[in-house]
Design a protein around this motif. Sequence first.
Motif, mmCIF file in Angstrom:
data_model
loop_
_atom_site.group_PDB
_atom_site.id
_atom_site.type_symbol
_atom_site.label_atom_id
_atom_site.label_comp_id
_atom_site.label_asym_id
_atom_site.label_seq_id
_atom_site.Cartn_x
_atom_site.Cartn_y
_atom_site.Cartn_z
ATOM 1 N N HIS A 197 -5.285 9.549 -1.854
ATOM 2 C CA HIS A 197 -6.314 8.749 -1.194
ATOM 3 C C HIS A 197 -6.618 9.247 0.217
ATOM 4 O O HIS A 197 -7.730 9.048 0.706
ATOM 5 N N ALA B 289 -5.025 4.276 -4.729
ATOM 6 C CA ALA B 289 -5.761 3.149 -4.151
ATOM 7 C C ALA B 289 -7.125 2.972 -4.814
ATOM 8 O O ALA B 289 -7.592 1.842 -5.000
ATOM 9 N N SER C 186 0.840 -1.184 0.000
ATOM 10 C CA SER C 186 0.000 0.000 0.000
ATOM 11 C C SER C 186 0.880 1.241 0.000
ATOM 12 O O SER C 186 1.929 1.268 0.647
#
Length: 247
Positions: free
Chosen positions: A227, A199, A157
């Motif tokens: 994000h 994302a 991530s």
Amino acid sequence: MSEPQYLETAQGRRLAYHRTGGEGPMVVFLGGLKSDMEGTKALYLEDWARAQGRAFLRFDYSGHGQSSGVFEEGSIADWHEDTLAAVEALTEGPLVVVGSSMGGWQALLLARAMPARVAGLVTIAAAPDFTEDGYWAGFSDAQKAEIEAGRNVELPSDYMEPYVVTRKMIEDGLRHLVLRAPLDLPFPVRMLQGTADTAVSVATAVALLEHATSPDMRLLLVKDADHRFSDDTCLQLIERAVEDVST
């Protein structure tokens, strides 16, 4: 920082929450995957609600933040059950629901389950159906084999530690998709999306806009916002969106 209160659910989960009294419609904040109710957006909205004399609720799903449970054992259905339990036990009257990322999917599930309670909806980088359209669709054959064998897959991530994807999350997500069948949102909807979000894509926001039906649904794209959507400009946009759907 004040201590949270706790709600015991019918499923045996212990959900941490903070609730502020005030006038309605009550604002309910639904956080994202692996986020918690102490995030910038939740706290900003709580401060705004308190200043406006508005009722406000933020809480942690099971396996998140200060609630009971282990994240890797949870799923979209579990967190939907948590959302329903919190709304049914801790709110009354009309609601303005604010859903961030996975919380956007949860907000849509809530709206589908009890549309009469929702007076307005604000989504921030909403991620409906991401377990299927994001995770599963992007998996290699080897990763799919790992999931089918009951083993976890870790995905990097840009915003936090790697996401752990389980077979339960994939299979359960498939049973709770919202973009495959008619999705009626009979109230004002404001969707906020950053163009630099790695994302959730702009295409996902457009797909939701085109798929759902609503008497007043608008998508605002913010150039170069990521994000997190948590800088001063973005927070003010969230505030204005909540005000917009509350009138």
